[in-house]
Design an enzyme around this catalytic site. Sequence first.
Site, PDB file in Angstrom:
ATOM      1  N   VAL B 183      28.454  11.663  11.176  1.00  0.00           N
ATOM      2  CA  VAL B 183      27.532  11.830   9.878  1.00  0.00           C
ATOM      3  C   VAL B 183      26.009  11.906  10.783  1.00  0.00           C
ATOM      4  O   VAL B 183      25.115  12.783  10.389  1.00  0.00           O
ATOM      5  CB  VAL B 183      27.400  10.894   9.042  1.00  0.00           C
ATOM      6  CG1 VAL B 183      26.298  10.769   7.912  1.00  0.00           C
ATOM      7  CG2 VAL B 183      28.657  11.341   8.082  1.00  0.00           C
ATOM      8  N   GLU B 200      36.099  16.413   7.266  1.00  0.00           N
ATOM      9  CA  GLU B 200      36.672  15.234   7.066  1.00  0.00           C
ATOM     10  C   GLU B 200      38.010  15.249   6.416  1.00  0.00           C
ATOM     11  O   GLU B 200      38.165  15.776   5.240  1.00  0.00           O
ATOM     12  CB  GLU B 200      35.667  14.327   6.360  1.00  0.00           C
ATOM     13  CG  GLU B 200      36.012  12.810   5.907  1.00  0.00           C
ATOM     14  CD  GLU B 200      36.606  11.951   7.283  1.00  0.00           C
ATOM     15  OE1 GLU B 200      35.690  11.793   8.079  1.00  0.00           O
ATOM     16  OE2 GLU B 200      37.734  11.446   6.819  1.00  0.00           O
ATOM     17  N   HIS B 438       4.410  -7.569  -1.695  1.00  0.00           N
ATOM     18  CA  HIS B 438       3.979  -6.208  -2.408  1.00  0.00           C
ATOM     19  C   HIS B 438       2.790  -5.546  -1.568  1.00  0.00           C
ATOM     20  O   HIS B 438       1.965  -6.210  -1.257  1.00  0.00           O
ATOM     21  CB  HIS B 438       3.466  -6.409  -3.941  1.00  0.00           C
ATOM     22  CG  HIS B 438       3.143  -5.232  -4.468  1.00  0.00           C
ATOM     23  ND1 HIS B 438       4.329  -4.380  -5.042  1.00  0.00           N
ATOM     24  CD2 HIS B 438       2.039  -4.546  -4.811  1.00  0.00           C
ATOM     25  CE1 HIS B 438       3.461  -3.218  -5.545  1.00  0.00           C
ATOM     26  NE2 HIS B 438       2.172  -3.422  -5.711  1.00  0.00           N
TER      27      HIS B 438
HETATM   28  C1  FAD Z   1      -8.413  -2.931  -1.524  1.00  0.00           C
HETATM   29  C2  FAD Z   1      -7.320  -4.077  -1.975  1.00  0.00           C
HETATM   30  C3  FAD Z   1      -6.075  -4.106  -1.386  1.00  0.00           C
HETATM   31  C4  FAD Z   1      -5.159  -5.083  -1.683  1.00  0.00           C
HETATM   32  N1  FAD Z   1      -4.035  -4.733  -1.207  1.00  0.00           N
HETATM   33  C5  FAD Z   1      -3.006  -5.888  -1.409  1.00  0.00           C
HETATM   34  C6  FAD Z   1      -1.665  -5.676  -0.793  1.00  0.00           C
HETATM   35  O1  FAD Z   1      -1.362  -4.860  -0.138  1.00  0.00           O
HETATM   36  N2  FAD Z   1      -0.614  -6.536  -1.191  1.00  0.00           N
HETATM   37  C7  FAD Z   1      -1.046  -7.599  -2.318  1.00  0.00           C
HETATM   38  O2  FAD Z   1      -0.201  -8.497  -2.513  1.00  0.00           O
HETATM   39  N3  FAD Z   1      -2.378  -7.607  -2.689  1.00  0.00           N
HETATM   40  C8  FAD Z   1      -3.421  -6.719  -2.586  1.00  0.00           C
HETATM   41  N4  FAD Z   1      -4.743  -6.876  -3.100  1.00  0.00           N
HETATM   42  C9  FAD Z   1      -4.835  -7.950  -3.880  1.00  0.00           C
HETATM   43  C10 FAD Z   1      -4.099  -7.445  -5.543  1.00  0.00           C
HETATM   44  O3  FAD Z   1      -4.557  -6.227  -5.635  1.00  0.00           O
HETATM   45  C11 FAD Z   1      -4.262  -8.649  -6.114  1.00  0.00           C
HETATM   46  O4  FAD Z   1      -3.903  -9.813  -5.666  1.00  0.00           O
HETATM   47  C12 FAD Z   1      -3.564  -8.231  -7.686  1.00  0.00           C
HETATM   48  O5  FAD Z   1      -4.196  -7.244  -8.231  1.00  0.00           O
HETATM   49  C13 FAD Z   1      -3.995  -9.718  -8.534  1.00  0.00           C
HETATM   50  O6  FAD Z   1      -3.353  -9.510  -9.654  1.00  0.00           O
HETATM   51  P1  FAD Z   1      -3.877  -9.802 -11.214  1.00  0.00           P
HETATM   52  O7  FAD Z   1      -2.893  -9.415 -12.284  1.00  0.00           O
HETATM   53  O8  FAD Z   1      -4.111 -11.286 -11.054  1.00  0.00           O
HETATM   54  O9  FAD Z   1      -5.020  -9.099 -11.615  1.00  0.00           O
HETATM   55  P2  FAD Z   1      -5.643  -7.524 -11.430  1.00  0.00           P
HETATM   56  O10 FAD Z   1      -4.885  -6.857 -10.665  1.00  0.00           O
HETATM   57  O11 FAD Z   1      -7.079  -7.605 -10.925  1.00  0.00           O
HETATM   58  O12 FAD Z   1      -5.721  -7.108 -12.806  1.00  0.00           O
HETATM   59  C14 FAD Z   1      -6.362  -7.931 -13.796  1.00  0.00           C
HETATM   60  C15 FAD Z   1      -6.472  -6.754 -15.139  1.00  0.00           C
HETATM   61  O13 FAD Z   1      -7.219  -7.550 -15.937  1.00  0.00           O
HETATM   62  C16 FAD Z   1      -8.026  -6.636 -16.807  1.00  0.00           C
HETATM   63  N5  FAD Z   1      -8.820  -7.505 -17.588  1.00  0.00           N
HETATM   64  C17 FAD Z   1      -9.802  -8.297 -17.213  1.00  0.00           C
HETATM   65  N6  FAD Z   1     -10.602  -8.748 -18.177  1.00  0.00           N
HETATM   66  C18 FAD Z   1     -10.007  -8.374 -19.350  1.00  0.00           C
HETATM   67  C19 FAD Z   1     -10.365  -8.335 -20.492  1.00  0.00           C
HETATM   68  N7  FAD Z   1     -11.461  -9.357 -21.040  1.00  0.00           N
HETATM   69  N8  FAD Z   1      -9.844  -7.797 -21.497  1.00  0.00           N
HETATM   70  C20 FAD Z   1      -8.660  -6.876 -21.061  1.00  0.00           C
HETATM   71  N9  FAD Z   1      -8.444  -6.669 -20.100  1.00  0.00           N
HETATM   72  C21 FAD Z   1      -8.979  -7.440 -18.921  1.00  0.00           C
HETATM   73  C22 FAD Z   1      -8.752  -5.916 -15.748  1.00  0.00           C
HETATM   74  O14 FAD Z   1      -9.077  -4.650 -16.252  1.00  0.00           O
HETATM   75  C23 FAD Z   1      -7.593  -5.548 -14.894  1.00  0.00           C
HETATM   76  O15 FAD Z   1      -6.651  -4.451 -14.971  1.00  0.00           O
HETATM   77  C24 FAD Z   1      -5.533  -5.949  -2.678  1.00  0.00           C
HETATM   78  C25 FAD Z   1      -6.887  -5.856  -3.350  1.00  0.00           C
HETATM   79  C26 FAD Z   1      -7.664  -4.987  -2.792  1.00  0.00           C
HETATM   80  C27 FAD Z   1      -8.856  -4.951  -3.735  1.00  0.00           C
END
Ligand code: FAD
Lengths: 53, 460, 460
Positions: B183, B200, B438
């Site tokens: 394979v 096979e 992740h």
């Molecule tokens: C450029 C970049 C690259 C990254 N790469 C990685 C990676 O490879 N691996 C990794 O593990 N982490 C990575 N991170 C970090 C990761 O994105 C965060 O740790 C993760 O998104 C956190 O999740 P959370 O649910 O806490 O918050 P968030 O993902 O920030 O989600 C919060 C959500 O709440 C919503 N919200 C806020 N206030 C309100 C409100 N009052 N009413 C309604 N909705 C609201 C926002 O709109 C948002 O959608 C990266 C971050 C960045 C910026």
Amino acid sequence: KNQEKFIKATPLARKIAKENNVDLSLIAGTGPGGRITEEDVRKYIENKLNVKK
Amino acid sequence: MHYDIVVIGGGPGGYVSAIYAAKKGARVGLVEKRDLGGTCLNRGCIPTKALSHCAQIYQSLGNAKNFGILAENVKIDWQLAQGQKDSIVRTLGKGVENLLKANGVSVFRGEAKLEDERRIRIYYSGGQQVITAENIILATGSKPAVIPFPGHDLPGVITSEEALALSKIPDSMLVIGGGVIGVEMACIYGSIGSNVTVVELLPRILPRADEEISSEIKKVLQSKGIKVLTGTRVESVEKEKDLLKVNIITPDGPRSIAVEKVLVAVGRKPDLEAFEDLNIDLDKSGVIVDDFMRTSLKNVYAVGDITGKFQLAHVAAHQGIVAASNALGENKRMDYRAVPSCIFTNPEIAYVGLTESEAREIYGDDIRVGRFPFVASGRALTLGESLGFVKIVADSRWNEILGVHIIGPGATELIAEAALAIRLECTAQELADTIHAHPTLSETIMEAAMDLLGTPIHKM
Amino acid sequence: MHYDIVVIGGGPGGYVSAIYAAKKGARVGLVEKRDLGGTCLNRGCIPTKALSHCAQIYQSLGNAKNFGILAENVKIDWQLAQGQKDSIVRTLGKGVENLLKANGVSVFRGEAKLEDERRIRIYYSGGQQVITAENIILATGSKPAVIPFPGHDLPGVITSEEALALSKIPDSMLVIGGGVIGVEMACIYGSIGSNVTVVELLPRILPRADEEISSEIKKVLQSKGIKVLTGTRVESVEKEKDLLKVNIITPDGPRSIAVEKVLVAVGRKPDLEAFEDLNIDLDKSGVIVDDFMRTSLKNVYAVGDITGKFQLAHVAAHQGIVAASNALGENKRMDYRAVPSCIFTNPEIAYVGLTESEAREIYGDDIRVGRFPFVASGRALTLGESLGFVKIVADSRWNEILGVHIIGPGATELIAEAALAIRLECTAQELADTIHAHPTLSETIMEAAMDLLGTPIHKM
Ligand SMILES: Cc1cc2nc3c(=O)[nH]c(=O)nc-3n(C[C@H](O)[C@H](O)[C@H](O)COP(=O)(O)OP(=O)(O)OC[C@H]3O[C@@H](n4cnc5c(N)ncnc54)[C@H](O)[C@@H]3O)c2cc1C
Ligand SMILES: Cc1cc2nc3c(=O)[nH]c(=O)nc-3n(C[C@H](O)[C@H](O)[C@H](O)COP(=O)(O)OP(=O)(O)OC[C@H]3O[C@@H](n4cnc5c(N)ncnc54)[C@H](O)[C@@H]3O)c2cc1C
């Protein structure tokens, strides 16, 4: 971590020991690196049963 | 010269046991008649993976455009590809030689013949020599098996060794045998332009894999234009002009296919010549050994392909360590419960532990299966490779992981976690609770474990 | 409407807890003001990895020639690359939406404001609504932190969000901050043609990684032509013709660098607006939570970036599952001992557990370190990627694995096995005894464990 308290046991061994109220510290592990395995726990339980008989 | 241990054969079984024993302080000799590194390094694992990486790069260039990378006139320079393969093999071979030297192993580059369980006669092109040993580790490996169908010896009917060193990419190839080697070869040549057919005898290719894996890889190969004929027997091969006419009997009746090359990949048989004069117990698959890698002769151990158990380099190496340890007075047991198998197709395949049907034979219906598809993995999407799935089999009383089966991107690396899980008697709960980074492909293992427990997140 | 649980925020912390709770039978509502999937899916993990894969393909085309794959006129179509990134984000976003729907979660697309610990007011562009909940899970995430140096608000001074959506590849870029996001971005743009400088205030980039990892990645970045200035502070940014002049103070004195874009990647701060009217205990990194993810208000949980602990998507997701479980009456504890971190540079970086110096702080000199370089891995050679190493830290009493640090090919997938090992209190002996498939990158973990024990095979 308390050095004397580090009992190495496989997750399966821990589960089975817990369900059977077995104290893992009384078992000598035969698994990889001396880890207590499922077989060790089962044998220990069987032995205890045999002794009781 | 007298040694604590003499190892016969310098493949992964042999050279690993020699290095290990030397590190533990033993005086060690090793005899190799051909190339250090054995089949694995020179004619097996390494050269196939070098070529399959070439095939993989070539195929992924199609994909590259999706990611905004444009290229023109993409083509394969087969001489360059072969040169790269040879140079990797040379580098690693030199590495093994240096490791043996650095660890003080005496290497004899000749053919060994055992005169009794302590005396080894070594034949060189111009002479011979006898060395003696307290303990012997046999690691003489295996050779391609042949089936003597009419025409099996025609030029163009080749083994895996020749398939790795073809001077040009054949227009067409028929592969006899849908096991791992068949394979992998089909996938390499099928990806770089050959018109490939796999034949096979059994009802499915990769017959040792889980059935879902077999049927998925069949679909994948077919989607690459590779024809897969199962339940099919090769009757004979005849020369027909510049081609080879292969006569086969398919479930639908006899047929013949004309191809440039016929690759025979129907398994490998142990190489027992070195010790045919000794009275070592054999069975039909090779040398009989116990869990301590001892043969029927007290001070003679056997490891690797000659023990006929798995025919995998990593099994040979671990058996080598076990044999060396025991020859030095330890009491180490070989454990085969968590032996991973990898198939370097595109996508890759890897598995460890019991297949679903093996588990059913033991546990009846008291098993659970969890599945997760790569198409639901964010990392797979960012890599542009979302074919395949992870499948986990556990018993339903404790949810102990019994087997993990993967076809998809990164499978051959993901299987390491699964092997450790089985080795440590891990349950699906711990796999699910372990934080997986992740965005990675390894999240699919966690999700499959969650699925098995009834609470997958990224799956309906 | 009244719910068992209302989740505020649809990022990985929020949507995972919502799905998990719904799967467990709860009536769940989720409020999201912007995009489902949160920062991670829309402006973080996923888009960065799509672009870094693009950069990786582009770079590996150089390598391709070694493997016999020739191509001409290799170039990047940035619009296509951006389009692919957007389409992956859209696909996954749609996936999250479908999963929430399929699990019966009521999704409210507006901005939530907590009126008390049971009442949530939702503001839409054209109206508002109040919903109530037994339990609330706060998951409002984080926003890029800003440092108010003079010029921080000039056009061309951007955050990671804008850096992911640039309409063209900038000729030059200065990245303020050598943390994970800064280093990943530097690697992406540095690989596809930008002239990149990274400026870090601390003495080393990736200050949370093991020191050997920091110094290796610094060398790697420099070999790609990326300039790395540590111990350096940004004083101000000024407009200079079409460029931005960045005034910095290096250990050797003040300097200025003219660039097209300045990326500010100095960390992220929690978004606390939704619940500023509630009396929840905060500290300087965010919401204070216990191991059960409870805030100072009995029925209010907080997860993800607002808890300021790790700012990782997978931590947010696991915290989400723990919070949801506890809100439903279970008693699940969050365990941070085995949190893997991945950095998608080329080669990749990943680590889990204690760094060597963290381990020394706890264990003094009672630790052992094992190392193995990828240049000695057969698989790494067949992939043409042999930079980097694996480093394992264990205590010397039990050889328990305390930390694993990897820079090299496949690091982000290899770390899964290491995380499971730490989670299961695995020792170096067990890692070394576990059969790792050949030829795979995962063998390097086994070899590093063997090195720690004093018997590496493929290392002098
Ligand atoms: C450029 C970049 C690259 C990254 N790469 C990685 C990676 O490879 N691996 C990794 O593990 N982490 C990575 N991170 C970090 C990761 O994105 C965060 O740790 C993760 O998104 C956190 O999740 P959370 O649910 O806490 O918050 P968030 O993902 O920030 O989600 C919060 C959500 O709440 C919503 N919200 C806020 N206030 C309100 C409100 N009052 N009413 C309604 N909705 C609201 C926002 O709109 C948002 O959608 C990266 C971050 C960045 C910026
Ligand atoms: C095409 C192909 C691909 C493969 N791919 C993989 C893979 O990806 N992964 C994997 O795990 N396995 C793979 N294998 C299988 C793997 O190569 C074998 O399992 C492994 O090489 C067995 O190791 P060994 O030490 O037992 O024997 P061998 O590697 O066969 O080594 C035996 C050595 O003994 C020497 N020898 C024999 N007789 C004598 C004598 N009388 N005197 C002195 N020396 C002697 C031989 O010259 C040889 O060098 C592959 C095999 C093939 C053919």
